[in-house]
Structure formats: structure tokens, C-alpha cells
Design an enzyme around this catalytic site. Structure first.
Site, PDB file in Angstrom:
ATOM      1  N   LYS A  99       0.856  -1.179   0.000  1.00 28.51           N
ATOM      2  CA  LYS A  99       0.000   0.000   0.000  1.00 28.51           C
ATOM      3  C   LYS A  99       0.898   1.238   0.000  1.00 28.51           C
ATOM      4  CE  LYS A  99      -2.889   2.869   2.870  1.00 28.51           C
ATOM      5  NZ  LYS A  99      -3.384   3.103   4.236  1.00 28.51           N
ATOM      6  N   GLY A 160      -7.716   9.253  10.423  1.00 19.85           N
ATOM      7  CA  GLY A 160      -7.927   9.309  11.863  1.00 19.85           C
ATOM      8  C   GLY A 160      -8.961  10.305  12.327  1.00 19.85           C
ATOM      9  N   ALA A 186      -9.408   5.574   5.060  1.00 25.63           N
ATOM     10  CA  ALA A 186      -9.270   6.739   5.948  1.00 25.63           C
ATOM     11  C   ALA A 186     -10.584   7.472   6.141  1.00 25.63           C
ATOM     12  CB  ALA A 186      -8.208   7.711   5.456  1.00 25.63           C
ATOM     13  N   GLY A 187     -10.832   7.863   7.387  1.00 22.24           N
ATOM     14  CA  GLY A 187     -11.955   8.719   7.731  1.00 22.24           C
ATOM     15  C   GLY A 187     -13.160   8.032   8.323  1.00 22.24           C
ATOM     16  N   ASN A 208      -8.464   1.772  10.563  1.00 22.87           N
ATOM     17  CA  ASN A 208      -7.626   1.460  11.709  1.00 22.87           C
ATOM     18  C   ASN A 208      -8.152   2.155  12.970  1.00 22.87           C
ATOM     19  OD1 ASN A 208      -4.979   0.274  12.750  1.00 22.87           O
ATOM     20  ND2 ASN A 208      -4.772   2.416  13.358  1.00 22.87           N
ATOM     21  N   THR A 209      -8.114   3.477  12.987  1.00 24.99           N
ATOM     22  CA  THR A 209      -8.469   4.239  14.181  1.00 24.99           C
ATOM     23  C   THR A 209      -9.895   3.973  14.647  1.00 24.99           C
ATOM     24  OG1 THR A 209      -6.975   5.986  13.415  1.00 24.99           O
ATOM     25  CG2 THR A 209      -8.474   6.549  15.197  1.00 24.99           C
TER      26      THR A 209
END
Length: 256
Positions: A99, A160, A186-187, A208-209
Site C-alpha cells: 500500500k 484518523g 481513511a476517515g 484502523n483508528t
């Protein structure tokens, strides 16, 4: 679901990819991966311990034989740094599917698309299979696919941030024009965000977050699993048309 997501020849029954950062322990990370039903995990090569045997090793908790490791270039701000990082990853773990992310600045962690495209071309020439984190710009998404990237990964919103999918129109445009998988990266903040991404026609979601910083990461991982499945099924089913006025579920004709 019987459907298979295929990325660069890798066949996945799960459309949810999770990260390996911000968890309290590698064990918690492994439990989240199990609850999410994930088959691919992304690994920040510059931050995650893969080789120092004096410290806990990620590979002792997330078996590389069970999960596809996706090395990423988190923390890289130039094409040169990203290329160097992924070449080291290939030497360390023989990982060829990667990635790519090249960031513009520390405050927004927004992708630097000029550097990203430059790095992608060089990595593909060097034999890498590149899944690429990018802005939600359909023009750059097309250029990255034309360069040979095997998956386009537009941001839903800032890394994040948990803001969700803030530009569904552009995401949909990217989905419609792409012949390789489109994976929102993301987001995402909660399960409804993941469902929205899938309802737009995306092939998968990477997060992830949203899981790692939930009050109960394992329960959130399970919620994300079901959200991705529900969103995909809703997309395949085809939603009803929106209408300006009410439309009764039962016919009005023939009432007693």
C-alpha cells in the site's frame, strides 16, 4: 457472502481490511482482526516491530500464513522515502503487494498526489503490485489506474478524523470509472460510515483508528464486519427510488 474480492490475484471473502496501529497490544489487535473477519492487515513498516525479537513481534499474534500482510508507507512525505521503505519491506518479508501513501503535511496527512503518482510509476516498474492511497479526485484516480495500480484507495475524509464519507459524489465517480477495486481508506468513524462507503459501490473499506480507538475495539470490529456486509448487500440489491411524496405500502383501491 459468496462474493469474492480479488486484488492482484489475491482472493478475499472479506471486504474489510484493518490496520495494525494504535491498539493497546498486539493481542488486542489480533482479537479485533478475528472479530472483524479480516483476511488482510495493513502494516506500517516504519512503525511496527517485525524483526526485533527482544520485543513483542506482530507476526507472533497475526500469523502471516493466515493474514495477507499489506506493508504501507505511513509516515513518508516523499516518493523517495516511500520507495525506500517498500524495498526494505520486500527484503524483510518478501512482500510484493504493498500500500503506497505519500503524505503532503503533518497537519492534514492529506496525500501529495504528484509525489504519489511518481512513486507508483517507479514501484510498478520495479515489480511491485501497488494499492494506492489517494485523494478523492477522479482525475488522479484514473491516472493511478492507468499507471498500473491494482487498487485505488480514495480517502473518505482525513486519516484518523472519524468524519466519515464527506464527498460521496466523487467516491461514486471513482467507482464508476474504475476497472480495479476501489477501497475507501481513511476517515471512517463508525459502522454507518462503512455501510455508506459500501452502498456507494466501493469494493471494500480499510480502517484502523475507528476500531483501535473505540471504547470496545473488539465489539466495534464486529460491528464493522456486519456494516460492510450490509452495505454491500444493499448496493447489490439496489435501493428504492427517492420520492417527493408518500407512496402507500398497500394499494388504496378496493378499500372496504
Amino acid at each position: 457472502m459468496a462474493e469474492i474480492l480479488e486484488v492482484a490475484g489475491r482472493k478475499l471473502s472479506s471486504r474489510l481490511i484493518i490496520g495494525t496501529g494504535k491498539y493497546e497490544t498486539y493481542r488486542q489487535n489480533a482479537e479485533a482482526a478475528e472479530a472483524a473477519g479480516a483476511e488482510m492487515v495493513t502494516v506500517a513498516v516504519r512503525r511496527v516491530n517485525l524483526t526485533d525479537k527482544d520485543k513483542p513481534l506482530l507476526v507472533d499474534y497475526l500469523d502471516p500464513e493466515k493474514y495477507i500482510y499489506l506493508p504501507n508507507t505511513a509516515g513518508c512525505f516523499t516518493a523517495e522515502d516511500a520507495i525506500r521503505t517498500l524495498r526494505l519491506a520486500r527484503e524483510a518479508g518478501d512482500w510484493n503487494l504493498v500500500k503506497l501513501e505519500v503524505l503532503a503535511d503533518q497537519k492534514t496527512l492529506y496525500p501529495d498526489m504528484e509525489e504519489t503518482l511518481s512513486a507508483a510509476k517507479l514501484l510498478i516498474k520495479d515489480g511491485f503490485e501497488v494499492m494506492v492511497y489517494c485523494s478523492d479526485d477522479p482525475v488522479y484516480a484514473r491516472k493511478l489506474e492507468d499507471a498500473g495500480c491494482c487498487a485505488i484507495m480514495p480517502l473518505g475524509s482525513l486519516i484518523g478524523s472519524g468524519l466519515g464519507i464527506i464527498n460521496p459524489v466523487n467516491i461514486r465517480l471513482i467507482v464508476e470509472q474504475s476497472s480495479v477495486p476501489v477501497i475507501v481508506d481513511a476517515g471512517v468513524g463508525t459502522a454507518s460510515d462503512a455501510a455508506v462507503a459500501m452502498e456507494l459501490g466501493c469494493d471494500g473499506v480499510l480502517m484502523n483508528t475507528a476500531i483501535a480507538e473505540a471504547k470496545d475495539p473488539i465489539l466495534m470490529a464486529s460491528a464493522m464486519k456486519h456494516a460492510v456486509i450490509a452495505g454491500r448487500e444493499a448496493y447489490l440489491a439496489g435501493r428504492m427510488a427517492k420520492k417527493r411524496y408518500a407512496d402507500p405500502s398497500s394499494p388504496l383501491a378496493g378499500l372496504i
